[in-house]
Design a protein around this motif. Sequence first.
Motif, PDB file in Angstrom:
ATOM      1  N   VAL A  59     -37.827   1.721 114.560  1.00  0.00           N
ATOM      2  CA  VAL A  59     -38.079   2.175 113.101  1.00  0.00           C
ATOM      3  C   VAL A  59     -37.815   3.404 112.671  1.00  0.00           C
ATOM      4  O   VAL A  59     -37.514   3.795 111.819  1.00  0.00           O
ATOM      5  CB  VAL A  59     -39.628   1.428 112.986  1.00  0.00           C
ATOM      6  N   ILE A  60     -38.338   4.379 113.750  1.00  0.00           N
ATOM      7  CA  ILE A  60     -38.248   5.654 113.412  1.00  0.00           C
ATOM      8  C   ILE A  60     -36.633   6.188 113.207  1.00  0.00           C
ATOM      9  O   ILE A  60     -36.305   6.748 112.271  1.00  0.00           O
ATOM     10  CB  ILE A  60     -38.799   6.523 114.457  1.00  0.00           C
ATOM     11  N   ASP A  61     -35.842   5.582 114.145  1.00  0.00           N
ATOM     12  CA  ASP A  61     -34.406   5.694 113.946  1.00  0.00           C
ATOM     13  C   ASP A  61     -33.810   5.463 112.547  1.00  0.00           C
ATOM     14  O   ASP A  61     -33.130   6.127 112.266  1.00  0.00           O
ATOM     15  CB  ASP A  61     -33.571   4.903 115.163  1.00  0.00           C
ATOM     16  N   ALA A  62     -34.227   4.212 112.335  1.00  0.00           N
ATOM     17  CA  ALA A  62     -33.879   3.781 110.930  1.00  0.00           C
ATOM     18  C   ALA A  62     -34.268   4.519 109.873  1.00  0.00           C
ATOM     19  O   ALA A  62     -33.506   4.695 108.856  1.00  0.00           O
ATOM     20  CB  ALA A  62     -33.880   2.190 110.861  1.00  0.00           C
ATOM     21  N   LYS A  63     -35.605   4.680 109.841  1.00  0.00           N
ATOM     22  CA  LYS A  63     -36.242   5.143 108.742  1.00  0.00           C
ATOM     23  C   LYS A  63     -36.377   6.751 108.621  1.00  0.00           C
ATOM     24  O   LYS A  63     -36.288   7.467 107.384  1.00  0.00           O
ATOM     25  CB  LYS A  63     -37.607   4.673 108.393  1.00  0.00           C
ATOM     26  N   VAL A  64     -36.696   7.477 109.591  1.00  0.00           N
ATOM     27  CA  VAL A  64     -37.140   8.822 109.707  1.00  0.00           C
ATOM     28  C   VAL A  64     -35.886   9.700 110.043  1.00  0.00           C
ATOM     29  O   VAL A  64     -35.342  10.746 109.190  1.00  0.00           O
ATOM     30  CB  VAL A  64     -38.204   9.070 110.441  1.00  0.00           C
ATOM     31  N   LEU A  65     -35.171   9.408 110.866  1.00  0.00           N
ATOM     32  CA  LEU A  65     -34.020  10.242 111.715  1.00  0.00           C
ATOM     33  C   LEU A  65     -32.977  10.481 110.445  1.00  0.00           C
ATOM     34  O   LEU A  65     -32.706  11.862 110.370  1.00  0.00           O
ATOM     35  CB  LEU A  65     -33.350   9.541 112.626  1.00  0.00           C
ATOM     36  N   PRO A  66     -32.754   9.865 109.683  1.00  0.00           N
ATOM     37  CA  PRO A  66     -31.774  10.300 108.617  1.00  0.00           C
ATOM     38  C   PRO A  66     -31.989  11.542 107.828  1.00  0.00           C
ATOM     39  O   PRO A  66     -31.095  12.343 107.332  1.00  0.00           O
ATOM     40  CB  PRO A  66     -31.538   9.249 107.697  1.00  0.00           C
ATOM     41  N   HIS A  67     -33.368  11.685 107.767  1.00  0.00           N
ATOM     42  CA  HIS A  67     -33.809  12.827 107.031  1.00  0.00           C
ATOM     43  C   HIS A  67     -34.180  14.327 107.827  1.00  0.00           C
ATOM     44  O   HIS A  67     -34.722  14.968 107.478  1.00  0.00           O
ATOM     45  CB  HIS A  67     -34.922  12.539 106.196  1.00  0.00           C
ATOM     46  N   PHE A  68     -33.586  14.108 108.916  1.00  0.00           N
ATOM     47  CA  PHE A  68     -33.840  15.324 109.852  1.00  0.00           C
ATOM     48  C   PHE A  68     -32.488  16.151 110.232  1.00  0.00           C
ATOM     49  O   PHE A  68     -31.650  15.124 110.345  1.00  0.00           O
ATOM     50  CB  PHE A  68     -34.633  14.961 111.342  1.00  0.00           C
ATOM     51  N   ASP A  69     -32.729  17.192 110.313  1.00  0.00           N
ATOM     52  CA  ASP A  69     -31.435  17.913 110.634  1.00  0.00           C
ATOM     53  C   ASP A  69     -31.452  18.467 112.002  1.00  0.00           C
ATOM     54  O   ASP A  69     -31.951  19.533 112.396  1.00  0.00           O
ATOM     55  CB  ASP A  69     -31.044  19.110 109.733  1.00  0.00           C
ATOM     56  N   PHE A  70     -31.228  17.566 113.074  1.00  0.00           N
ATOM     57  CA  PHE A  70     -31.373  17.852 114.388  1.00  0.00           C
ATOM     58  C   PHE A  70     -30.486  18.847 114.827  1.00  0.00           C
ATOM     59  O   PHE A  70     -30.898  19.755 115.869  1.00  0.00           O
ATOM     60  CB  PHE A  70     -31.356  16.760 115.495  1.00  0.00           C
ATOM     61  N   ALA A  71     -29.306  19.329 114.633  1.00  0.00           N
ATOM     62  CA  ALA A  71     -28.542  20.178 114.929  1.00  0.00           C
ATOM     63  C   ALA A  71     -29.149  21.489 114.336  1.00  0.00           C
ATOM     64  O   ALA A  71     -29.083  22.456 115.251  1.00  0.00           O
ATOM     65  CB  ALA A  71     -27.084  20.135 114.158  1.00  0.00           C
ATOM     66  N   SER A  72     -29.576  21.794 113.226  1.00  0.00           N
ATOM     67  CA  SER A  72     -30.277  23.087 112.916  1.00  0.00           C
ATOM     68  C   SER A  72     -31.404  23.193 113.705  1.00  0.00           C
ATOM     69  O   SER A  72     -31.861  24.380 113.977  1.00  0.00           O
ATOM     70  CB  SER A  72     -30.376  23.139 111.499  1.00  0.00           C
ATOM     71  N   MET A  73     -32.212  22.080 113.881  1.00  0.00           N
ATOM     72  CA  MET A  73     -33.509  22.262 114.835  1.00  0.00           C
ATOM     73  C   MET A  73     -33.144  22.785 116.071  1.00  0.00           C
ATOM     74  O   MET A  73     -33.723  23.740 116.687  1.00  0.00           O
ATOM     75  CB  MET A  73     -34.426  21.085 114.876  1.00  0.00           C
ATOM     76  N   THR A  74     -32.221  22.295 116.694  1.00  0.00           N
ATOM     77  CA  THR A  74     -31.605  22.724 118.067  1.00  0.00           C
ATOM     78  C   THR A  74     -31.269  24.055 118.102  1.00  0.00           C
ATOM     79  O   THR A  74     -31.783  24.829 118.849  1.00  0.00           O
ATOM     80  CB  THR A  74     -30.567  21.655 118.664  1.00  0.00           C
ATOM     81  N   SER A  75     -30.457  24.420 117.124  1.00  0.00           N
ATOM     82  CA  SER A  75     -30.085  25.675 117.073  1.00  0.00           C
ATOM     83  C   SER A  75     -31.070  26.945 116.911  1.00  0.00           C
ATOM     84  O   SER A  75     -31.253  27.739 117.651  1.00  0.00           O
ATOM     85  CB  SER A  75     -28.959  26.067 116.133  1.00  0.00           C
ATOM     86  N   LEU A  76     -32.139  26.388 115.866  1.00  0.00           N
ATOM     87  CA  LEU A  76     -33.278  27.568 115.884  1.00  0.00           C
ATOM     88  C   LEU A  76     -34.038  27.403 117.202  1.00  0.00           C
ATOM     89  O   LEU A  76     -34.596  28.697 117.479  1.00  0.00           O
ATOM     90  CB  LEU A  76     -33.980  26.888 114.798  1.00  0.00           C
ATOM     91  N   ALA A  77     -34.127  26.529 117.893  1.00  0.00           N
ATOM     92  CA  ALA A  77     -34.839  26.400 119.031  1.00  0.00           C
ATOM     93  C   ALA A  77     -34.292  27.183 120.058  1.00  0.00           C
ATOM     94  O   ALA A  77     -34.902  27.780 120.877  1.00  0.00           O
ATOM     95  CB  ALA A  77     -35.452  24.885 119.445  1.00  0.00           C
ATOM     96  N   MET A  78     -33.001  27.266 120.066  1.00  0.00           N
ATOM     97  CA  MET A  78     -32.142  27.728 121.130  1.00  0.00           C
ATOM     98  C   MET A  78     -32.112  29.367 120.833  1.00  0.00           C
ATOM     99  O   MET A  78     -31.872  30.010 121.660  1.00  0.00           O
ATOM    100  CB  MET A  78     -30.836  27.159 121.133  1.00  0.00           C
ATOM    101  N   GLY A  79     -32.546  29.967 119.509  1.00  0.00           N
ATOM    102  CA  GLY A  79     -32.349  31.084 119.273  1.00  0.00           C
ATOM    103  C   GLY A  79     -30.820  31.586 119.655  1.00  0.00           C
ATOM    104  O   GLY A  79     -29.831  31.085 119.332  1.00  0.00           O
ATOM    105  N   GLN A  80     -31.046  32.851 120.270  1.00  0.00           N
ATOM    106  CA  GLN A  80     -29.446  33.445 120.524  1.00  0.00           C
ATOM    107  C   GLN A  80     -28.785  32.735 121.674  1.00  0.00           C
ATOM    108  O   GLN A  80     -27.481  32.885 121.498  1.00  0.00           O
ATOM    109  CB  GLN A  80     -29.710  34.966 121.121  1.00  0.00           C
ATOM    110  N   ASN A  81     -29.378  32.024 122.433  1.00  0.00           N
ATOM    111  CA  ASN A  81     -28.618  31.220 123.528  1.00  0.00           C
ATOM    112  C   ASN A  81     -27.707  30.264 122.615  1.00  0.00           C
ATOM    113  O   ASN A  81     -26.640  29.643 123.515  1.00  0.00           O
ATOM    114  CB  ASN A  81     -29.694  30.558 124.329  1.00  0.00           C
ATOM    115  N   TRP A  82     -28.056  29.825 121.633  1.00  0.00           N
ATOM    116  CA  TRP A  82     -27.032  28.858 120.626  1.00  0.00           C
ATOM    117  C   TRP A  82     -25.610  29.381 120.657  1.00  0.00           C
ATOM    118  O   TRP A  82     -24.791  28.624 120.965  1.00  0.00           O
ATOM    119  CB  TRP A  82     -27.750  28.563 119.463  1.00  0.00           C
ATOM    120  N   ARG A  83     -25.652  30.701 120.442  1.00  0.00           N
ATOM    121  CA  ARG A  83     -24.106  31.250 120.308  1.00  0.00           C
ATOM    122  C   ARG A  83     -23.331  31.157 121.546  1.00  0.00           C
ATOM    123  O   ARG A  83     -22.158  31.168 121.423  1.00  0.00           O
ATOM    124  CB  ARG A  83     -24.447  32.445 119.882  1.00  0.00           C
ATOM    125  N   VAL A  84     -24.026  31.492 122.586  1.00  0.00           N
ATOM    126  CA  VAL A  84     -23.201  31.274 123.826  1.00  0.00           C
ATOM    127  C   VAL A  84     -23.049  29.937 124.444  1.00  0.00           C
ATOM    128  O   VAL A  84     -22.176  29.701 125.460  1.00  0.00           O
ATOM    129  CB  VAL A  84     -23.793  32.247 124.977  1.00  0.00           C
TER     130      VAL A  84
END
Lengths: 212, 241
Positions: A59-84
């Motif tokens: 249910v979450i996959d179908a209804k909720v996930l389309p409204h999340f930007d996981f790429a940006s969440m991940t890059s924010l959580a990774m901070g500077q390490n995302w760039r490398v």
Amino acid sequence: MTMTKTLCILASFLWLGAAHAQETIPPDALVKQVTLEVIDIIAKDKEIRSGDRAKLIGVIDAKVLPHFDFASMTSLAMGQNWRVATPEQKKLLVESFRTLLVRTYASALAAYSEQKFDFRPLRAKPTDTDVTVQVRVLQPGQQPVPIDYSMEKTPSGWKVYDVMVGGVSLVANYRTEFATVVRSTGIDGLIKDLQTKNKTLERRSAAPADKK
Amino acid sequence: MRRVFLLLAVLAASGCATSPDADPRDPLEPMNRALFNFNDAFDEAIGTPVAKGYRAVLHQEIRTRISNFFSNLGDVFIGVNNILQGKFQDGVEDWARVAFNSTIGLAGIHDVASEMGLEKHDEDFGQTFGHWGIGSGPYLVLPFLGPSTLRDGTGLALDFYADPMNEFSPSEVRDPLWVVRLINRRADLLDASSLLEQAALDRYIFLRDAYLQRRRSQIYDGSPPRQRDEEVNEPPPPAVK
């Protein structure tokens, strides 16, 4: 010829119109709509309520996930390490972080779905492209728990890039954790940790012995 | 007592000596981790089973009444703290809550004040110190009590000292009430702790950061000034590997 052309133009306008309509759902209305829809599904589904975690995740996959930007969440959580990180590492990071967040979200929903929600009016200008949508979970006899969704306007509608629960930002909280793991075992180490964690959770939720 | 302090001092010193890349907010990490593990073991052996039993035996409705009773006692000093922070209206509201809930609400078991629109606040001495501009000091894990800081731990000692339940007598009534209060509190947190278990890669770090973020938010009553992304929980320089 002209007929087909007209139809084509008409069709493309209709399509644009539909896309446009979807895009313009204001962020606060979107949060309310999705929350109520999911709560309603849970309330009506006996299997989910008796602990069918796989179905809830569906249910979450179908209804909720389309409204999340996981790429940006991940890059924010990774901070500077995302760039490398290499593109391949980035892909694996986003995937495994998403799986972890969805599982956690499912457990939170299962635990709190019977509470009442108070959707706060949005305090933002119509031109803003980065807003915070505030929801409060009302619990009898306790101070309400605020849930703040940080949302950004994208071409495909408003997307959530961080969730704050009771003043605690998920993204900021993972940032130190991720940095610590990367410092000791590198980005691949972090990917491995995330994957191992997900496997453990999957195994545990598959075993019905773990009662809630 | 003096031996305990000595032990703490030694642990603190050893804490400072190690961990070259420690988080600046947590210079005592080795000692804190040891206490965290101790608390965890204690909680696993006693805290969680007792809280689960409590939850299994008592119906939600009754547990809410019990929570309300203790919550009403808490409102007395939540009011004091609001006054100390210059939030007079909030403070008066807290005392109005106590007045209504203690009488119409039958010694606090019914939270009638919330239904009347007097919302529950959340204050303590640690937050008051923070409001006055006192920094949190180093992060501390307290035995049995969990995450804290030098400032909040001091605040907590005052919270306990000032608690209205100290006035209850005889101790045959007071002491069991404290036990119920602690178990009730642990039971309220069961869902949260199982979520933590799920979400965290390293529960120590996850809980520490969540605690520090939450306290900051509480001190600013839910709307802390926005920090630049880099400033939030940013650890020392990243290792490229």
